[in-house]
Design an enzyme around this catalytic site. Sequence first.
Site, PDB file in Angstrom:
ATOM      1  N   ASP A 198      47.678  48.853  25.031  1.00 27.73           N
ATOM      2  CA  ASP A 198      46.275  48.491  25.720  1.00 27.73           C
ATOM      3  C   ASP A 198      46.453  47.571  26.645  1.00 27.73           C
ATOM      4  OD1 ASP A 198      43.736  48.155  26.843  1.00 27.73           O
ATOM      5  OD2 ASP A 198      42.926  48.930  24.725  1.00 27.73           O
ATOM      6  N   HIS A 205      44.656  52.176  26.980  1.00 29.10           N
ATOM      7  CA  HIS A 205      43.352  52.124  27.004  1.00 29.10           C
ATOM      8  C   HIS A 205      42.850  53.574  27.469  1.00 29.10           C
ATOM      9  CE1 HIS A 205      39.717  49.685  27.082  1.00 29.10           C
ATOM     10  NE2 HIS A 205      39.451  50.448  27.905  1.00 29.10           N
TER      11      HIS A 205
END
Length: 236
Positions: free
Chosen positions: A174, A205
Amino acid sequence: MSTMTSLATLDGDGVFDCYVAEPEATPKAAIIVIQEIFGVNAGIRRKCDRWAEAGYLALAPDLFWRLEPQVQLDPDIPNEFARALELMNQLDQDTAIADIEAVIRAARGGKSGLPKTAKVGCVGYCLGGRLAFMTACRTDIDASVGYYGVGIDGLIADAKAISRPVLLHVPTADHFVGKDAQAAMHAGLDDHPKVTLYDYDGLDHGFATEFGKRRDDAGATLADRRTAEFFAEQLA
């Protein structure tokens, strides 16, 4: 069946829109779908529709209504992504939690024509993942799920208030939640009796978005299955 309805704020100072998807039969429970920074867009509405297909009352409140009502943005369009970041930075998150609590009460009380449900859960994405964690800390919601919540590592001290189950999905690549933040989440939450974290190796993400370039089908399918199993147990 899906529609838009209006719900009152907790203090009665206004009303906000909420996307509502209802199952064909009596709902098993209610699930609040907490938006990303892109508003209650097509992807969030599709999340709600899927929960309704699974037998739940699904509700997605417009948390940006005080800033730009009914905004819908596409993360794959650069200027719309930039506008989403602006809205996120302007959002009063404490007020957003109050609006989420208003949805909890509306679902439990059968307000604004909603079918009454005894149990209410929430699931949030990105900004919504953070707000789902905050909701678990600050309200009596029955179960909470956060996907790639941003800034949860800064909220660890609040976890002592969590009394009902929480599930967090953490993609290890992420780019908004770095390795140090992920490590802090594990260090602070792995031993919490009510919190479960799942890592998704190499995913970034937004991997569980319904549409667009960010989606990873395998990762989304696995995370969504775990979420469905979690709600089936906790909202029964």
